[in-house]
Design an enzyme around this catalytic site. Sequence first.
Site, short mmCIF file in Angstrom:
data_model
loop_
_atom_site.label_atom_id
_atom_site.label_comp_id
_atom_site.label_asym_id
_atom_site.label_seq_id
_atom_site.Cartn_x
_atom_site.Cartn_y
_atom_site.Cartn_z
N GLY A 137 2.01 -0.99 8.76
CA GLY A 137 3.24 -0.34 8.32
C GLY A 137 4.28 -0.27 9.42
O GLY A 137 3.99 0.13 10.54
N TYR A 170 2.75 10.20 0.29
CA TYR A 170 3.60 9.67 1.36
C TYR A 170 5.04 10.16 1.20
O TYR A 170 5.59 10.20 0.11
CB TYR A 170 3.58 8.15 1.36
N GLN A 200 -10.93 2.23 1.90
CA GLN A 200 -9.94 2.11 2.97
C GLN A 200 -10.25 3.17 4.02
O GLN A 200 -10.16 4.37 3.75
CB GLN A 200 -8.52 2.29 2.41
N LYS A 249 -2.81 23.11 1.30
CA LYS A 249 -3.26 21.73 1.10
C LYS A 249 -4.71 21.72 0.65
O LYS A 249 -5.57 22.40 1.24
CB LYS A 249 -3.10 20.96 2.41
N ASP A 302 0.84 -1.21 0.00
CA ASP A 302 0.00 0.00 0.00
C ASP A 302 0.87 1.25 0.00
O ASP A 302 1.72 1.42 0.87
CB ASP A 302 -0.90 0.01 1.24
N ASN A 323 8.93 0.05 9.64
CA ASN A 323 10.23 -0.03 8.97
C ASN A 323 11.15 -1.04 9.62
O ASN A 323 12.27 -1.26 9.13
CB ASN A 323 10.89 1.36 8.94
#
Length: 297
Positions: free
Chosen positions: A261, A54, A181, A98, A49, A263
């Site tokens: 998610g 991002y 989602q 934004k 995803d 890392n």
Amino acid sequence: MDRISLSPELTLSRIVYGMWRVADDPDTSPAHVQAKVEACLSQGITTIDQADIYGGYTAEAVFGAALKAAPHLREKLEIITKCGIVAPAGRHSSARLKHYDTSAEHLTTSVEASLRDMATDYLDLLLIHRPDPLIDPDETGAALDALVESGKVRAVGVSNFRPWDFSLLQSSMETTLVTNQVEMSLMATEAFTNGDLAYLQERMIAPMAWSPLGGGALFTGGPAGLLAALERIASQQEVEPSAVAVAWLLRHPANILPVLGTNNLQRISQLAEATKVTLDRQTWFELYTLAMAREVP
């Protein structure tokens, strides 16, 4: 790893690996990103995803560098990305503020940029990232239909849409929207009662859940007693408490696909633990009750 069919042409792994923070990792080298992908594949997690925004519009390119270095990985993956948010960063640094853009021109340009950045000829799934108050459903719907017809996108869906937003867009499309989602976790249970989940279940549309661990808040100050319950169940089933929290979503009959998610390679290697957890009805409601800090009515 179970798989969930979103359409006759597209199935996803039950757990999805989210790359929201991939560009924030101190090591963004292709080899390190490849190691993350391979850790997912070793568990049967084949779905990635992404979103154009991002990492300030850099995360897709970080992932794409790994695919360029190891092109054989592409055929093993389903790649999801999102577009429609314009923030003053990266390629949109000239934006004054934004905002959202679901115009045909923006969607088409965004897809082309995602294809280029991720070194692929097609996207498995494209999502409109947020409902746009200025959406022209005829224009947006036609643009999404055209992207599917072109072969650049295999399927389309939405993210963070309410049922009426979903219906409005779908009413102007030939292509079926295959998912929504939304935020769902023990820290965000609203979708279970506000109609968001019921709407999708009625239409047999599998939802995706972003932030299924509440952004980590479950483990740093969630409702009283909830973490202790997660730890107790985890100890009984020899998994981490996070796996129990994800299993709580998997237990729901709507076929929720959690997007996880991290890392950390060790944590990535444990993502599939959630599929081993069993929760009976009363245990599910125990966690739900603790999450709401009250009994059900």
